[in-house]
Design a protein around this motif. Structure first.
Motif, mmCIF file in Angstrom:
data_model
loop_
_atom_site.group_PDB
_atom_site.id
_atom_site.type_symbol
_atom_site.label_atom_id
_atom_site.label_comp_id
_atom_site.label_asym_id
_atom_site.label_seq_id
_atom_site.Cartn_x
_atom_site.Cartn_y
_atom_site.Cartn_z
ATOM 1 N N TYR A 44 0.837 -1.200 0.000
ATOM 2 C CA TYR A 44 0.000 0.000 0.000
ATOM 3 C C TYR A 44 0.880 1.261 0.000
ATOM 4 N N LEU A 45 0.702 2.121 -1.001
ATOM 5 C CA LEU A 45 1.561 3.278 -1.193
ATOM 6 C C LEU A 45 0.785 4.589 -1.137
ATOM 7 N N TYR A 46 1.519 5.668 -0.837
ATOM 8 C CA TYR A 46 0.974 7.025 -0.927
ATOM 9 C C TYR A 46 2.142 7.988 -1.174
ATOM 10 N N PRO A 47 1.857 9.189 -1.696
ATOM 11 C CA PRO A 47 2.940 10.116 -2.057
ATOM 12 C C PRO A 47 3.338 11.048 -0.913
ATOM 13 N N VAL A 48 4.627 11.386 -0.880
ATOM 14 C CA VAL A 48 5.159 12.356 0.078
ATOM 15 C C VAL A 48 6.123 13.286 -0.657
ATOM 16 N N LYS A 49 6.442 14.411 -0.026
ATOM 17 C CA LYS A 49 7.462 15.292 -0.585
ATOM 18 C C LYS A 49 8.820 14.622 -0.427
ATOM 19 N N ALA A 50 9.547 14.530 -1.527
ATOM 20 C CA ALA A 50 10.821 13.805 -1.497
ATOM 21 C C ALA A 50 11.825 14.444 -0.553
ATOM 22 N N GLU A 51 11.776 15.782 -0.407
ATOM 23 C CA GLU A 51 12.802 16.465 0.364
ATOM 24 C C GLU A 51 12.567 16.411 1.871
ATOM 25 N N ASN A 52 11.308 16.312 2.319
ATOM 26 C CA ASN A 52 11.065 16.342 3.766
ATOM 27 C C ASN A 52 10.072 15.286 4.263
ATOM 28 N N LYS A 53 9.617 14.403 3.378
ATOM 29 C CA LYS A 53 8.754 13.269 3.720
ATOM 30 C C LYS A 53 7.336 13.672 4.154
ATOM 31 N N GLN A 54 6.957 14.911 3.945
ATOM 32 C CA GLN A 54 5.607 15.332 4.306
ATOM 33 C C GLN A 54 4.585 14.722 3.355
ATOM 34 N N PRO A 55 3.486 14.186 3.868
ATOM 35 C CA PRO A 55 2.463 13.574 3.010
ATOM 36 C C PRO A 55 1.877 14.583 2.031
ATOM 37 N N LEU A 56 1.552 14.094 0.839
ATOM 38 C CA LEU A 56 0.934 14.930 -0.192
ATOM 39 C C LEU A 56 -0.554 14.616 -0.334
ATOM 40 N N THR A 57 -1.101 13.896 0.629
ATOM 41 C CA THR A 57 -2.539 13.617 0.656
ATOM 42 C C THR A 57 -3.104 14.129 1.979
ATOM 43 N N ALA A 58 -4.406 14.274 2.029
ATOM 44 C CA ALA A 58 -5.045 14.875 3.202
ATOM 45 C C ALA A 58 -4.834 14.072 4.475
ATOM 46 N N HIS A 59 -4.803 12.752 4.361
ATOM 47 C CA HIS A 59 -4.740 11.911 5.554
ATOM 48 C C HIS A 59 -3.472 11.055 5.619
ATOM 49 N N GLY A 60 -2.480 11.429 4.854
ATOM 50 C CA GLY A 60 -1.193 10.751 4.925
ATOM 51 C C GLY A 60 -1.270 9.260 4.670
ATOM 52 N N PHE A 61 -0.657 8.480 5.567
ATOM 53 C CA PHE A 61 -0.562 7.033 5.349
ATOM 54 C C PHE A 61 -1.923 6.345 5.331
ATOM 55 N N LYS A 62 -2.942 7.009 5.903
ATOM 56 C CA LYS A 62 -4.288 6.429 5.871
ATOM 57 C C LYS A 62 -4.866 6.416 4.454
ATOM 58 N N ASP A 63 -4.301 7.233 3.564
ATOM 59 C CA ASP A 63 -4.763 7.280 2.173
ATOM 60 C C ASP A 63 -4.045 6.271 1.280
ATOM 61 N N ALA A 64 -3.103 5.535 1.829
ATOM 62 C CA ALA A 64 -2.335 4.579 1.030
ATOM 63 C C ALA A 64 -3.265 3.573 0.343
ATOM 64 N N THR A 65 -2.895 3.179 -0.865
ATOM 65 C CA THR A 65 -3.772 2.311 -1.647
ATOM 66 C C THR A 65 -2.964 1.349 -2.515
ATOM 67 N N THR A 66 -3.646 0.322 -3.002
ATOM 68 C CA THR A 66 -3.076 -0.568 -4.015
ATOM 69 C C THR A 66 -3.812 -0.390 -5.334
ATOM 70 N N ASP A 67 -4.623 0.641 -5.436
ATOM 71 C CA ASP A 67 -5.381 0.918 -6.654
ATOM 72 C C ASP A 67 -4.451 1.490 -7.729
ATOM 73 N N ALA A 68 -4.289 0.775 -8.816
ATOM 74 C CA ALA A 68 -3.337 1.158 -9.859
ATOM 75 C C ALA A 68 -3.671 2.512 -10.480
ATOM 76 N N GLU A 69 -4.962 2.801 -10.671
ATOM 77 C CA GLU A 69 -5.362 4.063 -11.288
ATOM 78 C C GLU A 69 -4.987 5.248 -10.402
ATOM 79 N N GLN A 70 -5.180 5.095 -9.102
ATOM 80 C CA GLN A 70 -4.805 6.168 -8.177
ATOM 81 C C GLN A 70 -3.294 6.357 -8.139
ATOM 82 N N ILE A 71 -2.564 5.262 -8.216
ATOM 83 C CA ILE A 71 -1.099 5.337 -8.250
ATOM 84 C C ILE A 71 -0.644 6.106 -9.481
ATOM 85 N N ARG A 72 -1.264 5.880 -10.615
ATOM 86 C CA ARG A 72 -0.915 6.620 -11.835
ATOM 87 C C ARG A 72 -1.170 8.107 -11.666
#
Length: 258
Positions: free
Chosen positions: A14-42
């Motif tokens: 299960y993955l979610y995006p973060v800022k590469a330089e400081n690891k801050q989540p790029l989604t509203a709920h951070g790791f809780k938004d992690a998914t295995t949905d391929a379309e969302q990953i794209r």
């Protein structure tokens, strides 16, 4: 990068995006938004921008041991601490870990299968921590897999880590706890977990004995702690006997003097 991520989610990571330089989540709920949905990953990672990749460890059924080498000095060097820790717990040696990553600060991440019980984030040393919620992983820039594949992890986290008693404080609400300068007594007590090597163990034990007497510790407690520490360091018992005899003589002389 996108192909690698699609393979990860296909394998149940299960993955979610973060800022590469400081690891801050790029989604509203951070790791809780992690998914295995391929379309969302794209959508998250398909733009080609330098976006960091983080994993929801719990959903992925994993735990990560974070060994940090970015603090400097032998007392806070994760590699040194890990080496000492594996002397007492050989099952924590990297040789027994199926998937390891090198991190951006010259540390390592060691991944294990998550046990079938509730576990919490936990410190194993000043520079070693068990992460249970989330962590940044490769193919994030400056992170690199150096052993195995993350989806092939089958070895469970060693039981002694999560079966040991919780190190927590019961304190009044609003009270702050902070670390002060490490005392001789504190260094001595650490011998019970982090034994000194052969070249340093004599001076370390003498210092511990002195610190216990200075603190006014009961003699039976002193004996117990000193012999426990000596046993951890494979210290010859006859030498410990001589140390204790010397210390008790000095203590008696001091009492008479006072």
């Amino acid at each position: 990068m996108l192909d690698e991520l699609l393979r990860l989610v296909e394998k149940g990571i299960y993955l979610y995006p973060v800022k590469a330089e400081n690891k801050q989540p790029l989604t509203a709920h951070g790791f809780k938004d992690a998914t295995t949905d391929a379309e969302q990953i794209r959508k998250w990672f398909g733009s080609g921008a330098a976006v960091g990749v983080a994993i929801n460890l719990e959903k992925s059924g994993l735990v990560c041991i974070d060994v940090d080498n970015n603090h400097g000095g032998d007392n806070t060097n994760g590699t040194h601490e890990l080496s000492e820790l594996t002397k007492m717990h050989p099952d924590l040696h990297p040789n027994h870990c199926e998937y390891i990553e090198a991190t951006q600060n010259s540390g390592i991440h060691m991944f294990y299968k998550r046990p079938q019980q509730d576990i919490k984030k936990k410190k194993l040393g000043s520079s070693i921590e068990v992460l249970v919620d989330s962590v940044v992983i490769a193919p994030t820039s400056n992170y690199k897999a150096i052993k195995g594949d993350i989806w092939d992890v089958t070895n469970y986290l060693p039981k002694w880590i999560y079966n040991s008693s919780e190190t927590s404080f019961n304190i009044p609400k609003g009270t702050k706890i902070f670390y002060g300068q490490k005392t001789r007594l504190a260094k001595g007590l650490e011998l019970l977990i982090y034994p000194e090597a052969v070249g340093n163990r004599h001076n370390a034990l003498i210092s511990f004995i002195g610190a216990l007497f200075y603190a006014g510790t009961d003699i039976e407690v002193i004996k117990y702690l000193v012999y426990e520490a000596a046993d951890k360091m494979n210290f010859p018992e006859i030498e410990v006997d001589n140390m204790m005899s010397w210390a008790m003589t000095r203590a008696a002389q001091q009492i008479q003097k006072d």
